[in-house]
Design a protein around this motif. Sequence first.
Motif, mmCIF file in Angstrom:
data_model
loop_
_atom_site.group_PDB
_atom_site.id
_atom_site.type_symbol
_atom_site.label_atom_id
_atom_site.label_comp_id
_atom_site.label_asym_id
_atom_site.label_seq_id
_atom_site.Cartn_x
_atom_site.Cartn_y
_atom_site.Cartn_z
ATOM 1 N N GLU A 153 0.828 -1.208 0.000
ATOM 2 C CA GLU A 153 0.000 0.000 0.000
ATOM 3 C C GLU A 153 0.863 1.259 0.000
ATOM 4 O O GLU A 153 0.700 2.160 0.820
ATOM 5 N N LEU A 154 1.797 1.307 -0.916
ATOM 6 C CA LEU A 154 2.666 2.465 -1.151
ATOM 7 C C LEU A 154 3.708 2.707 -0.059
ATOM 8 O O LEU A 154 4.459 3.681 -0.114
ATOM 9 N N SER A 155 3.783 1.842 0.937
ATOM 10 C CA SER A 155 4.813 1.946 1.968
ATOM 11 C C SER A 155 5.820 0.817 1.775
ATOM 12 O O SER A 155 5.438 -0.314 1.461
ATOM 13 N N CYS A 156 7.101 1.131 1.990
ATOM 14 C CA CYS A 156 8.152 0.152 1.741
ATOM 15 C C CYS A 156 9.157 0.126 2.885
ATOM 16 O O CYS A 156 9.158 0.991 3.760
ATOM 17 N N SER A 157 10.017 -0.882 2.864
ATOM 18 C CA SER A 157 11.207 -0.907 3.711
ATOM 19 C C SER A 157 12.376 -0.445 2.849
ATOM 20 O O SER A 157 12.367 -0.635 1.626
ATOM 21 N N TYR A 158 13.392 0.157 3.499
ATOM 22 C CA TYR A 158 14.486 0.760 2.738
ATOM 23 C C TYR A 158 15.835 0.258 3.226
ATOM 24 O O TYR A 158 16.154 0.328 4.408
ATOM 25 N N LEU A 159 16.617 -0.227 2.262
ATOM 26 C CA LEU A 159 17.929 -0.789 2.538
ATOM 27 C C LEU A 159 18.983 0.069 1.835
ATOM 28 O O LEU A 159 18.901 0.303 0.627
ATOM 29 N N LEU A 160 19.965 0.551 2.603
ATOM 30 C CA LEU A 160 21.070 1.310 2.028
ATOM 31 C C LEU A 160 22.154 0.333 1.585
ATOM 32 O O LEU A 160 22.567 -0.534 2.356
ATOM 33 N N LEU A 161 22.628 0.461 0.344
ATOM 34 C CA LEU A 161 23.608 -0.458 -0.224
ATOM 35 C C LEU A 161 24.863 0.292 -0.644
ATOM 36 O O LEU A 161 24.802 1.438 -1.094
ATOM 37 N N ASP A 162 25.996 -0.382 -0.514
ATOM 38 C CA ASP A 162 27.269 0.158 -0.991
ATOM 39 C C ASP A 162 27.902 -0.887 -1.906
ATOM 40 O O ASP A 162 28.318 -1.958 -1.453
ATOM 41 N N THR A 163 27.975 -0.586 -3.193
ATOM 42 C CA THR A 163 28.484 -1.571 -4.149
ATOM 43 C C THR A 163 30.002 -1.700 -4.097
ATOM 44 O O THR A 163 30.551 -2.681 -4.598
ATOM 45 N N ASP A 164 30.689 -0.728 -3.517
ATOM 46 C CA ASP A 164 32.143 -0.830 -3.386
ATOM 47 C C ASP A 164 32.540 -1.807 -2.291
ATOM 48 O O ASP A 164 33.411 -2.659 -2.468
ATOM 49 N N GLN A 165 31.904 -1.679 -1.127
ATOM 50 C CA GLN A 165 32.242 -2.517 0.020
ATOM 51 C C GLN A 165 31.329 -3.731 0.178
ATOM 52 O O GLN A 165 31.616 -4.624 0.978
ATOM 53 N N GLY A 166 30.215 -3.758 -0.555
ATOM 54 C CA GLY A 166 29.284 -4.871 -0.426
ATOM 55 C C GLY A 166 28.463 -4.819 0.840
ATOM 56 O O GLY A 166 27.955 -5.845 1.305
ATOM 57 N N ASN A 167 28.305 -3.624 1.421
ATOM 58 C CA ASN A 167 27.577 -3.469 2.678
ATOM 59 C C ASN A 167 26.103 -3.154 2.452
ATOM 60 O O ASN A 167 25.726 -2.603 1.411
ATOM 61 N N SER A 168 25.286 -3.478 3.452
ATOM 62 C CA SER A 168 23.863 -3.130 3.421
ATOM 63 C C SER A 168 23.407 -2.785 4.829
ATOM 64 O O SER A 168 23.964 -3.281 5.814
#
Length: 244
Positions: free
Chosen positions: A116-131
């Motif tokens: 219903e238009l609400s989401c969870s949000y994950l921050l990603l770093d493609t250099d270090q492979g972190n989330s």
Amino acid sequence: MSKYCVTWIITLIVLLIGCSEQTPAIKKIETNEIQNESVAIVEQPSEDKKTDAVEKIIEFNLPTEQVLINLNQVPILKNYLSQIKSQTNAINNMELTRVDTTSRDSLYLLAFACQELSCSYLLLDTDQGNSFLLADMSNFSSVKTSPDQTKLLFQFMRNTSDQTWQKHKLAVFDIEKWESISLKSESNISLGVFSWPIQEIEWKDDSTVLATIPAVEEPTSQIITDWLKSDQVTREIALTLADN
């Protein structure tokens, strides 16, 4: 050199080689041509030659790049998809956007588990492979980089069924240390949870955030509703980064 030291060094080398054979958790591949945006989940043999395991990869095709997420190494996404009947629909509903900063081009915000238009949000770093999980069941509003380019100030909002206004949450993240930082104010107002509507946010300096909120004592539904019908007087509060 003792036999023990030689054995230890050999063991360490083997471990390092084994780790290097694993597919990175998150990585980016630059492309030379413009492509349509799409997302898909694919299976591929593990790069570890010692096993016959199959790795599941989410492929995000962006206009000039491809971002790959190895589900085996991002548990929060793997666990989420394992509980979904239609993984294809769940992945098609995901959205990946780059976080614009002048210091690096490897940061992305992934919206997933949308309802219903609400989401969870994950921050990603493609250099270090972190989330890192920043927020659940909300909508992304904005992000601003600190003057020293080491921290990000995120604003998320959440709608409620019985209100015509949104509650907001601020999240500060240190991209160098890869950790969240809590905010504190002298007035003991907490903006790290969904409680207040926030009109504006900005960095005052590298350790202080300024937020504009309604000039009321507390953000109850009735008080904020009355405030919206009034002259909507606001006040600015300063929040400092807590020492973690």
